[in-house]
Design a protein around this motif. Sequence first.
Motif, PDB file in Angstrom:
ATOM      1  N   TYR A   9       0.822  -1.201   0.000  1.00  0.00           N
ATOM      2  CA  TYR A   9       0.000   0.000   0.000  1.00  0.00           C
ATOM      3  C   TYR A   9       0.860   1.256   0.000  1.00  0.00           C
ATOM      4  CZ  TYR A   9       1.294   0.695   4.850  1.00  0.00           C
ATOM      5  OH  TYR A   9       2.017   0.922   5.993  1.00  0.00           O
ATOM      6  N   ARG A  10       0.209   2.364  -0.280  1.00  0.00           N
ATOM      7  CA  ARG A  10       0.802   3.688  -0.154  1.00  0.00           C
ATOM      8  C   ARG A  10       0.002   4.376   0.946  1.00  0.00           C
ATOM      9  NH1 ARG A  10       1.062   4.368  -5.145  1.00  0.00           N
ATOM     10  NH2 ARG A  10       3.265   4.008  -5.424  1.00  0.00           N
ATOM     11  N   SER A  11       0.664   5.029   1.864  1.00  0.00           N
ATOM     12  CA  SER A  11       0.006   5.499   3.089  1.00  0.00           C
ATOM     13  C   SER A  11      -1.185   6.428   2.853  1.00  0.00           C
ATOM     14  CB  SER A  11       1.014   6.157   4.031  1.00  0.00           C
ATOM     15  OG  SER A  11       1.617   7.264   3.408  1.00  0.00           O
ATOM     16  N   LYS A  12      -1.178   7.260   1.848  1.00  0.00           N
ATOM     17  CA  LYS A  12      -2.301   8.181   1.632  1.00  0.00           C
ATOM     18  C   LYS A  12      -3.237   7.710   0.523  1.00  0.00           C
ATOM     19  CE  LYS A  12       0.115  12.084   3.499  1.00  0.00           C
ATOM     20  NZ  LYS A  12       0.531  13.463   3.357  1.00  0.00           N
ATOM     21  N   CYS A  13      -3.148   6.451   0.162  1.00  0.00           N
ATOM     22  CA  CYS A  13      -3.949   5.901  -0.935  1.00  0.00           C
ATOM     23  C   CYS A  13      -5.326   5.483  -0.423  1.00  0.00           C
ATOM     24  CB  CYS A  13      -3.211   4.707  -1.540  1.00  0.00           C
ATOM     25  SG  CYS A  13      -4.161   3.789  -2.753  1.00  0.00           S
ATOM     26  N   PHE A  30      -4.550 -10.271   6.944  1.00  0.00           N
ATOM     27  CA  PHE A  30      -3.647  -9.775   5.913  1.00  0.00           C
ATOM     28  C   PHE A  30      -2.459  -9.087   6.561  1.00  0.00           C
ATOM     29  CE2 PHE A  30      -6.753  -6.459   6.696  1.00  0.00           C
ATOM     30  CZ  PHE A  30      -6.000  -5.293   6.772  1.00  0.00           C
ATOM     31  N   GLU A  31      -1.380  -9.038   5.795  1.00  0.00           N
ATOM     32  CA  GLU A  31      -0.177  -8.322   6.208  1.00  0.00           C
ATOM     33  C   GLU A  31      -0.113  -7.034   5.415  1.00  0.00           C
ATOM     34  OE1 GLU A  31       3.395 -10.532   5.493  1.00  0.00           O
ATOM     35  OE2 GLU A  31       2.543 -12.366   6.325  1.00  0.00           O
ATOM     36  N   LYS A  32       0.172  -5.936   6.079  1.00  0.00           N
ATOM     37  CA  LYS A  32       0.378  -4.655   5.406  1.00  0.00           C
ATOM     38  C   LYS A  32       1.868  -4.479   5.157  1.00  0.00           C
ATOM     39  CE  LYS A  32      -3.053  -1.837   7.811  1.00  0.00           C
ATOM     40  NZ  LYS A  32      -3.162  -0.569   8.554  1.00  0.00           N
ATOM     41  N   GLN A  33       2.205  -4.101   3.944  1.00  0.00           N
ATOM     42  CA  GLN A  33       3.584  -3.786   3.596  1.00  0.00           C
ATOM     43  C   GLN A  33       3.560  -2.499   2.778  1.00  0.00           C
ATOM     44  OE1 GLN A  33       5.732  -5.542   5.400  1.00  0.00           O
ATOM     45  NE2 GLN A  33       6.833  -6.574   3.776  1.00  0.00           N
ATOM     46  N   ASN A  34       4.334  -1.520   3.181  1.00  0.00           N
ATOM     47  CA  ASN A  34       4.431  -0.309   2.379  1.00  0.00           C
ATOM     48  C   ASN A  34       4.983  -0.689   1.010  1.00  0.00           C
ATOM     49  OD1 ASN A  34       5.778   2.231   1.284  1.00  0.00           O
ATOM     50  ND2 ASN A  34       4.605   2.995   3.030  1.00  0.00           N
ATOM     51  N   LEU A  93       6.041   4.370  -9.332  1.00  0.00           N
ATOM     52  CA  LEU A  93       5.423   4.038 -10.622  1.00  0.00           C
ATOM     53  C   LEU A  93       4.228   3.086 -10.475  1.00  0.00           C
ATOM     54  CD1 LEU A  93       8.718   3.408 -12.618  1.00  0.00           C
ATOM     55  CD2 LEU A  93       7.255   5.436 -12.720  1.00  0.00           C
ATOM     56  N   PHE A  94       4.127   2.408  -9.319  1.00  0.00           N
ATOM     57  CA  PHE A  94       3.112   1.378  -9.137  1.00  0.00           C
ATOM     58  C   PHE A  94       1.764   1.932  -8.702  1.00  0.00           C
ATOM     59  CE2 PHE A  94       6.862  -1.373  -7.764  1.00  0.00           C
ATOM     60  CZ  PHE A  94       6.983  -1.968  -9.003  1.00  0.00           C
ATOM     61  N   LYS A  95       0.716   1.270  -9.179  1.00  0.00           N
ATOM     62  CA  LYS A  95      -0.628   1.483  -8.632  1.00  0.00           C
ATOM     63  C   LYS A  95      -0.662   0.813  -7.264  1.00  0.00           C
ATOM     64  CE  LYS A  95      -2.921   0.618 -13.021  1.00  0.00           C
ATOM     65  NZ  LYS A  95      -3.885  -0.263 -13.673  1.00  0.00           N
ATOM     66  N   THR A  96      -1.516   1.288  -6.403  1.00  0.00           N
ATOM     67  CA  THR A  96      -1.733   0.615  -5.122  1.00  0.00           C
ATOM     68  C   THR A  96      -3.222   0.574  -4.850  1.00  0.00           C
ATOM     69  OG1 THR A  96      -1.357   2.703  -3.952  1.00  0.00           O
ATOM     70  CG2 THR A  96       0.490   1.160  -4.053  1.00  0.00           C
ATOM     71  N   PRO A  97      -3.677  -0.360  -4.050  1.00  0.00           N
ATOM     72  CA  PRO A  97      -2.902  -1.408  -3.415  1.00  0.00           C
ATOM     73  C   PRO A  97      -2.551  -2.528  -4.406  1.00  0.00           C
ATOM     74  CG  PRO A  97      -5.215  -1.757  -2.946  1.00  0.00           C
ATOM     75  CD  PRO A  97      -5.107  -0.460  -3.713  1.00  0.00           C
ATOM     76  N   ILE A  98      -1.534  -3.287  -4.037  1.00  0.00           N
ATOM     77  CA  ILE A  98      -1.230  -4.544  -4.725  1.00  0.00           C
ATOM     78  C   ILE A  98      -1.526  -5.633  -3.703  1.00  0.00           C
ATOM     79  CG2 ILE A  98       0.527  -6.005  -5.777  1.00  0.00           C
ATOM     80  CD1 ILE A  98       1.963  -3.435  -6.667  1.00  0.00           C
ATOM     81  N   ILE A  99      -2.523  -6.458  -4.011  1.00  0.00           N
ATOM     82  CA  ILE A  99      -2.979  -7.506  -3.091  1.00  0.00           C
ATOM     83  C   ILE A  99      -2.516  -8.839  -3.663  1.00  0.00           C
ATOM     84  CG2 ILE A  99      -4.987  -8.538  -1.965  1.00  0.00           C
ATOM     85  CD1 ILE A  99      -6.476  -5.845  -2.653  1.00  0.00           C
ATOM     86  N   LEU A 100      -1.896  -9.644  -2.804  1.00  0.00           N
ATOM     87  CA  LEU A 100      -1.266 -10.863  -3.284  1.00  0.00           C
ATOM     88  C   LEU A 100      -1.459 -11.992  -2.289  1.00  0.00           C
ATOM     89  CD1 LEU A 100       0.767 -12.025  -5.427  1.00  0.00           C
ATOM     90  CD2 LEU A 100       2.586 -11.206  -3.923  1.00  0.00           C
ATOM     91  N   ASP A 101      -1.859 -13.155  -2.801  1.00  0.00           N
ATOM     92  CA  ASP A 101      -1.829 -14.377  -1.987  1.00  0.00           C
ATOM     93  C   ASP A 101      -1.111 -15.439  -2.810  1.00  0.00           C
ATOM     94  OD1 ASP A 101      -3.680 -15.604  -3.709  1.00  0.00           O
ATOM     95  OD2 ASP A 101      -5.309 -15.587  -2.276  1.00  0.00           O
ATOM     96  N   GLU A 102      -1.231 -16.694  -2.406  1.00  0.00           N
ATOM     97  CA  GLU A 102      -0.458 -17.724  -3.095  1.00  0.00           C
ATOM     98  C   GLU A 102      -0.872 -17.952  -4.549  1.00  0.00           C
ATOM     99  OE1 GLU A 102      -3.791 -19.553  -0.829  1.00  0.00           O
ATOM    100  OE2 GLU A 102      -2.091 -18.410  -0.152  1.00  0.00           O
ATOM    101  N   ASN A 103      -2.118 -17.637  -4.918  1.00  0.00           N
ATOM    102  CA  ASN A 103      -2.581 -17.919  -6.278  1.00  0.00           C
ATOM    103  C   ASN A 103      -3.221 -16.742  -7.003  1.00  0.00           C
ATOM    104  OD1 ASN A 103      -1.980 -20.744  -6.073  1.00  0.00           O
ATOM    105  ND2 ASN A 103      -3.776 -20.937  -4.779  1.00  0.00           N
ATOM    106  N   ASN A 104      -3.418 -15.633  -6.320  1.00  0.00           N
ATOM    107  CA  ASN A 104      -4.141 -14.497  -6.893  1.00  0.00           C
ATOM    108  C   ASN A 104      -3.402 -13.198  -6.640  1.00  0.00           C
ATOM    109  OD1 ASN A 104      -6.750 -15.726  -7.717  1.00  0.00           O
ATOM    110  ND2 ASN A 104      -6.879 -16.198  -5.541  1.00  0.00           N
ATOM    111  N   TYR A 105      -3.723 -12.235  -7.467  1.00  0.00           N
ATOM    112  CA  TYR A 105      -3.256 -10.883  -7.226  1.00  0.00           C
ATOM    113  C   TYR A 105      -4.342  -9.928  -7.711  1.00  0.00           C
ATOM    114  CZ  TYR A 105      -2.611  -9.758 -12.103  1.00  0.00           C
ATOM    115  OH  TYR A 105      -2.854  -9.487 -13.421  1.00  0.00           O
ATOM    116  N   MET A 106      -4.307  -8.737  -7.193  1.00  0.00           N
ATOM    117  CA  MET A 106      -5.198  -7.683  -7.670  1.00  0.00           C
ATOM    118  C   MET A 106      -4.450  -6.373  -7.499  1.00  0.00           C
ATOM    119  SD  MET A 106      -9.142  -6.915  -6.691  1.00  0.00           S
ATOM    120  CE  MET A 106      -9.128  -5.444  -5.711  1.00  0.00           C
TER     121      MET A 106
END
Length: 129
Positions: A9-13, A30-34, A93-106
């Motif tokens: 994530y991005r803090s102000k997103c 879920f785990e939050k990672q900047n 350069l990245f869009k946020t959030p980036i959500i990721l698990d073992e088989n999916n992303y968004m």
Amino acid sequence: MWRILKIYYRSKCKSSQKAFMWFERYGIDFEKQNISQITIDDLLKILSLTTEGMNELFKNPERINHKNEEELEKVADMKLKSALYYLKMNTSLFKTPIILDENNYMIGYNSDEIRRFFPREYRKFLSDL
């Protein structure tokens, strides 16, 4: 059993905040990672799941300033390993959030698509209602 997700994530997103609230509402851990902490391994994992490669990760062209546009042109000319390290150092350069698990992303927040992170059994239960 709920699987653990990672959300970059991005803090102000605002989209990141919506994603946090959605997962909290449904009791999904879920785990939050900047976004500045994104790992090369996670970048590779996301890329392996995409259909359009790195372009899916980047902000929309209308939201990219001239400096970032030049950065994207540099990335396009790099070999994969160099591009991954460059992107890790230039996460603006990245869009946020980036959500990721073992088989999916968004990438980004979409209230319909985010449901894919429900476990399969729960999605089936909902569709049978």
